[in-house]
Design a protein around this motif. Structure first.
Motif, short mmCIF file in Angstrom:
data_model
loop_
_atom_site.label_atom_id
_atom_site.label_comp_id
_atom_site.label_asym_id
_atom_site.label_seq_id
_atom_site.Cartn_x
_atom_site.Cartn_y
_atom_site.Cartn_z
N ASN A 1 13.96 0.68 -6.80
CA ASN A 1 13.89 1.37 -5.51
C ASN A 1 12.58 2.14 -5.45
N ALA A 2 11.67 1.67 -4.60
CA ALA A 2 10.31 2.22 -4.55
C ALA A 2 10.12 3.26 -3.45
N VAL A 3 11.20 3.74 -2.87
CA VAL A 3 11.08 4.69 -1.75
C VAL A 3 10.25 5.91 -2.14
N GLU A 4 10.59 6.55 -3.27
CA GLU A 4 9.86 7.75 -3.68
C GLU A 4 8.42 7.44 -4.06
N GLU A 5 8.20 6.29 -4.68
CA GLU A 5 6.83 5.90 -5.06
C GLU A 5 5.96 5.69 -3.83
N ILE A 6 6.52 5.05 -2.81
CA ILE A 6 5.77 4.85 -1.56
C ILE A 6 5.49 6.18 -0.89
N ARG A 7 6.48 7.08 -0.89
CA ARG A 7 6.27 8.42 -0.32
C ARG A 7 5.16 9.16 -1.05
N ARG A 8 5.18 9.07 -2.37
CA ARG A 8 4.29 9.88 -3.20
C ARG A 8 2.87 9.30 -3.30
N VAL A 9 2.78 7.99 -3.48
CA VAL A 9 1.49 7.36 -3.79
C VAL A 9 0.89 6.61 -2.60
N GLY A 10 1.73 6.12 -1.70
CA GLY A 10 1.23 5.36 -0.56
C GLY A 10 0.74 3.98 -0.97
N PRO A 11 -0.17 3.39 -0.19
CA PRO A 11 -0.63 2.02 -0.44
C PRO A 11 -1.22 1.79 -1.84
N ALA A 12 -1.66 2.85 -2.50
CA ALA A 12 -2.26 2.69 -3.83
C ALA A 12 -1.30 2.09 -4.84
N CYS A 13 0.01 2.25 -4.62
CA CYS A 13 0.97 1.72 -5.60
C CYS A 13 1.04 0.20 -5.57
N PHE A 14 0.51 -0.43 -4.51
CA PHE A 14 0.53 -1.89 -4.46
C PHE A 14 -0.27 -2.50 -5.60
N ARG A 15 -1.35 -1.84 -6.02
CA ARG A 15 -2.18 -2.36 -7.12
C ARG A 15 -1.35 -2.53 -8.39
N ASN A 16 -0.49 -1.56 -8.68
CA ASN A 16 0.36 -1.66 -9.87
C ASN A 16 1.35 -2.82 -9.75
N TRP A 17 1.92 -2.98 -8.56
CA TRP A 17 2.87 -4.08 -8.34
C TRP A 17 2.16 -5.42 -8.47
N GLN A 18 0.95 -5.49 -7.92
CA GLN A 18 0.17 -6.73 -7.96
C GLN A 18 -0.10 -7.15 -9.41
N GLU A 19 -0.46 -6.17 -10.24
CA GLU A 19 -0.71 -6.46 -11.65
C GLU A 19 0.57 -6.88 -12.36
N ALA A 20 1.67 -6.18 -12.05
CA ALA A 20 2.96 -6.52 -12.68
C ALA A 20 3.42 -7.91 -12.28
N ALA A 21 3.11 -8.30 -11.04
CA ALA A 21 3.53 -9.61 -10.53
C ALA A 21 2.64 -10.74 -11.02
N GLN A 22 1.46 -10.38 -11.56
CA GLN A 22 0.49 -11.37 -12.05
C GLN A 22 0.17 -12.40 -10.97
N LEU A 23 -0.18 -11.89 -9.80
CA LEU A 23 -0.51 -12.77 -8.68
C LEU A 23 -1.83 -13.48 -8.93
N LEU B 1 -1.92 -2.28 4.33
CA LEU B 1 -2.16 -3.34 3.34
C LEU B 1 -2.30 -4.73 3.97
N THR B 2 -1.87 -4.88 5.22
CA THR B 2 -1.83 -6.22 5.80
C THR B 2 -2.52 -6.37 7.15
N ASP B 3 -2.79 -5.27 7.86
CA ASP B 3 -3.33 -5.37 9.21
C ASP B 3 -4.86 -5.41 9.17
N GLU B 4 -5.44 -6.31 9.97
CA GLU B 4 -6.90 -6.48 9.96
C GLU B 4 -7.63 -5.25 10.47
N PHE B 5 -6.94 -4.34 11.12
CA PHE B 5 -7.56 -3.08 11.53
C PHE B 5 -7.98 -2.27 10.30
N TYR B 6 -7.20 -2.40 9.22
CA TYR B 6 -7.45 -1.62 8.01
C TYR B 6 -8.11 -2.44 6.90
N VAL B 7 -7.76 -3.71 6.79
CA VAL B 7 -8.26 -4.52 5.68
C VAL B 7 -8.81 -5.84 6.20
#
Length: 206
Positions: free
Chosen positions: A135-157, A60-66
């Motif tokens: 506690n997002a441990v299981e969500e990160i395990r299960r969904v991976g980086p895709a779960c950031f989109r939900n957090w981003q929307e919830a945070a109203q960035l 989600l943060t490294d220029e190698f990926y994004v």
């Protein structure tokens, strides 16, 4: 978010630099989803989870990926038994991670505030300090980086695509010319399709 750390000190991973003024903390944490990672380099469950979290953060943060890092910041809150153990663990983690200094009583305050009883635990917070996920441990395990989109929307960035003038220099030429190249490609394809139609019509009439 900086209000959570007012009067506190955070260290920058792999360096002795400290981020401690409200202005510096504000810049580091403003308009970002904050992850508080409660863990330990010696905990077997943490040793299994930490590489997943490292990969999650880098994707989600490294220029190698994004091309542009996601609005995400992570603060490590350790349960390591010694400063050497904490330092050794952090050396294997991304440089962008921040950490509460070893031995700082603020770690216990954070554990109590967010009801962290066991590790690993990842508390996900909005920029204003409100909890998105306890506690997002299981969500990160299960969904991976895709779960950031939900957090981003919830945070109203605020979308950083609306760049400030001083951010313009940070753009790569690739990102500037990409829309132009895409438009040119689209026009070329349309021209090619029209020429093909004309050719077929010409063959039919003859």
């Amino acid at each position: 978010m900086a209000a959570l750390f007012t009067g506190k000190v955070l260290t920058v991973n792999r360096e002795r630099d400290e981020v401690e003024t409200e202005q510096e903390l504000g810049r580091a944490l403003e308009n970002k989803v904050l992850l508080l990672y409660f863990g330990s380099g010696q905990c077997p469950r943490c040793r299994q989870f930490s590489p997943l979290l490292k990969d999650f953060f880098l994707r989600l943060t490294d220029e190698f990926y994004v091309e542009r890092a996601s609005q995400l910041v992570l603060v490590y809150v350790s349960r390591d038994e010694t400063e050497e153990q904490q330092s050794a663990f952090l050396r294997s983690m991304p440089k962008r991670w921040l950490a509460v200094p070893f031995g700082d009583a603020f770690k216990r305050e954070l554990e109590l505030r967010f009801a962290v009883s066991e590790v690993p635990a990842v508390v996900v917070l909005k920029p204003n300090g409100e909890v998105i996920v306890g506690n997002a441990v299981e969500e990160i395990r299960r969904v991976g980086p895709a779960c950031f989109r939900n957090w981003q929307e919830a945070a109203q960035l605020v979308d950083r695509n609306f760049l400030l003038a001083e951010d313009f220099d940070d753009w790569t030429w690739r990102s500037i010319t990409d829309p132009i190249r895409r438009l040119k490609y689209k026009l070329d394809k349309e021209t090619e399709a029209k020429n093909k139609e004309r050719k077929e019509e010409g063959e039919e009439s003859s």
